[in-house]
Design an enzyme around this catalytic site. Structure first.
Site, PDB file in Angstrom:
ATOM      1  N   TRP A  10     -41.961 143.653  -2.243  1.00  0.00           N
ATOM      2  CA  TRP A  10     -41.460 144.538  -1.177  1.00  0.00           C
ATOM      3  C   TRP A  10     -42.540 144.860  -0.135  1.00  0.00           C
ATOM      4  O   TRP A  10     -42.251 145.538   0.857  1.00  0.00           O
ATOM      5  CB  TRP A  10     -40.886 145.827  -1.782  1.00  0.00           C
ATOM      6  N   LYS A  11     -43.752 144.416  -0.391  1.00  0.00           N
ATOM      7  CA  LYS A  11     -44.862 144.601   0.558  1.00  0.00           C
ATOM      8  C   LYS A  11     -44.950 146.060   1.048  1.00  0.00           C
ATOM      9  O   LYS A  11     -44.648 146.976   0.292  1.00  0.00           O
ATOM     10  CB  LYS A  11     -44.729 143.629   1.738  1.00  0.00           C
ATOM     11  N   HIS A  95     -52.478 137.245  -3.214  1.00  0.00           N
ATOM     12  CA  HIS A  95     -51.465 136.992  -2.179  1.00  0.00           C
ATOM     13  C   HIS A  95     -52.178 136.601  -0.878  1.00  0.00           C
ATOM     14  O   HIS A  95     -53.257 137.107  -0.573  1.00  0.00           O
ATOM     15  CB  HIS A  95     -50.603 138.243  -1.975  1.00  0.00           C
ATOM     16  N   GLU A 167     -47.629 129.466  -2.444  1.00  0.00           N
ATOM     17  CA  GLU A 167     -47.135 130.067  -1.204  1.00  0.00           C
ATOM     18  C   GLU A 167     -47.914 129.517  -0.014  1.00  0.00           C
ATOM     19  O   GLU A 167     -48.984 130.048   0.316  1.00  0.00           O
ATOM     20  CB  GLU A 167     -47.304 131.587  -1.262  1.00  0.00           C
ATOM     21  N   GLY A 234     -40.392 137.487  -0.279  1.00  0.00           N
ATOM     22  CA  GLY A 234     -40.839 138.620   0.522  1.00  0.00           C
ATOM     23  C   GLY A 234     -39.673 139.244   1.279  1.00  0.00           C
ATOM     24  O   GLY A 234     -38.919 140.049   0.743  1.00  0.00           O
ATOM     25  N   GLY A 235     -39.503 138.835   2.523  1.00  0.00           N
ATOM     26  CA  GLY A 235     -38.500 139.451   3.397  1.00  0.00           C
ATOM     27  C   GLY A 235     -37.107 139.536   2.795  1.00  0.00           C
ATOM     28  O   GLY A 235     -36.431 140.572   2.909  1.00  0.00           O
TER      29      GLY A 235
HETATM   30  C1  PEP Z   1     -44.352 136.667   0.132  1.00  0.00           C
HETATM   31  O1  PEP Z   1     -44.687 137.679   0.666  1.00  0.00           O
HETATM   32  O2  PEP Z   1     -44.851 136.375  -0.966  1.00  0.00           O
HETATM   33  C2  PEP Z   1     -43.373 135.814   0.799  1.00  0.00           C
HETATM   34  C3  PEP Z   1     -43.125 134.648   0.303  1.00  0.00           C
HETATM   35  O3  PEP Z   1     -42.781 136.310   1.940  1.00  0.00           O
HETATM   36  P1  PEP Z   1     -41.481 135.710   2.715  1.00  0.00           P
HETATM   37  O4  PEP Z   1     -40.463 135.391   1.651  1.00  0.00           O
HETATM   38  O5  PEP Z   1     -41.067 136.780   3.640  1.00  0.00           O
HETATM   39  O6  PEP Z   1     -41.947 134.461   3.406  1.00  0.00           O
END
Ligand code: PEP
Length: 253
Positions: A10-11, A95, A167, A234-235
Site C-alpha cells: 500500500w506504500k 524495494h 520488480e 502496488g497501485g
Molecule cells: C510495487 O510497488 O512493488 C509495484 C509493483 O507497484 P505497481 O504495481 O504500482 O507498479
C-alpha cells in the site's frame, strides 16, 4: 507445484481509517480464498489497526520496510521487534523505491534481511533493473548481484522464509508491464542463481513474485508462466475492485 503468493504493497497511502476500510473489504471478498498465500502491507501507521481486522482471514500482515538493527539511535526507523509486536509476519526489503529514492545499498538491505530472518519474520526481497541497465544488457548481472548480496550469510534453512520479488524498476508505477516472456526470462535466471548458491531443491521451492504494473487485465497471462509464482502489487492493491480480481486471476483466463 509451488503455492501462488499475491501481496499488496500500500506504500505511502491510506490513513488509519482508510486502511481499516480496505482491509475489511478485502477480508470480506477473500474470505473463501483457499490454496493461495496472500499478504497486505499497510503503512507503518496503520499496522496496529489493520492487524486485528485480518485475524482469521487468509491475509497475512506485512510491513514495507524495517531498520537494520534491533533498537538504537536511528531516527525515523522501525525495528523488526516493533513489527513483530504488532503481529507482522512478513517484511518487504530492498524495494526499488528504497534502493533508488532512498539510496539503500545492498549491504544495508542484507543487514535488514538477516535481522528479519533472525527474528522469525518472512522476507520479500525485491530485485530488479533500471531502464538504463536493461538497455545496457546488464539485467542478468544486476539482478544476480542484488540477489547474492541481499542473501549473503543467509542459510539454506532460512531461505525457506524468503520470497524473491522481481520488480523491473521501469515497470513500477509506470503502467509499463514486463511482457510475460521478459519476466519469465529473469525469473528463470533468478532460479538458476539460487540453484548455484543453494542447490536445486531450494531453487525449485523458492517463490518468485513479479511486480510492476500488475492489473486485473494482465494478471492471468503473467501467472500462466510456470516461473511466475505470484505478484507484488502496488497501485492496483489500493482498491478491492482491482486487488481482488488479481488474487482471483484464474477467473480472468
Ligand atoms: C510495487 O510497488 O512493488 C509495484 C509493483 O507497484 P505497481 O504495481 O504500482 O507498479
Amino acid at each position: 507445484m509451488r503455492t501462488k503468493y499475491i501481496a499488496g504493497n500500500w506504500k505511502m497511502h491510506k490513513t488509519v481509517g482508510e486502511a481499516v476500510s480496505l482491509a475489511d473489504a478485502l477480508v470480506k471478498a477473500l474470505a473463501g480464498e483457499k490454496g493461495k498465500k496472500l499478504m497486505v502491507a499497510p503503512p507503518f501507521t496503520a499496522l496496529a489497526a489493520v492487524g486485528p481486522r485480518l485475524r482469521g482471514s487468509p491475509l497475512l500482515l506485512g510491513a514495507q520496510n524495517a531498520g537494520p538493527e534491533e533498537q538504537g539511535a536511528h531516527t525515523g526507523e522501525v525495528s523488526v521487534l516493533m513489527l513483530k509486536d504488532l503481529g507482522v509476519k512478513v517484511v518487504i526489503l530492498g524495494h526499488s523505491e528504497r534502493r533508488h529514492v532512498y539510496q539503500e545499498p545492498n549491504e544495508l538491505i542484507n543487514a535488514k534481511v538477516r535481522l528479519a530472518l533472525r527474528h522469525g519474520l518472512e522476507v520479500i526481497l525485491c530485485v530488479g533493473e533500471t531502464q538504463a541497465e536493461r538497455d545496457g544488457g546488464v539485467t542478468g548481472s544486476v539482478v544476480e548481484d542484488q540477489l547474492l548480496s541481499g542473501l549473503r550469510e543467509v542459510s539454506e534453512a532460512d531461505l525457506d522464509r524468503v520470497t524473491v520479488a522481481y520488480e523491473p524498476v521501469w515497470a513500477i508505477g509506470t503502467g509499463k508491464t514486463a511482457t510475460p516472456a521478459d519476466a519469465d526470462e529473469v525469473h528463470r535466471h533468478i532460479r538458476t542463481v539460487i540453484a548455484r548458491r543453494y542447490g536445486a531443491r531450494s531453487a525449485e521451492s523458492l517463490l518468485i513474485q513479479y511486480g510492476g504494473s500488475v492489473k486485473p487485465a494482465n494478471a492471468a497471462e503473467l501467472m500462466a508462466k510456470e516461473s511466475i509464482d505470484g505478484f507484488l502489487v502496488g497501485g492496483a492493491a489500493l482498491t478491492p475492485e482491482t486487488f481482488v480480481p488479481i488474487v482471483q486471476f484464474e477467473k480472468g483466463r
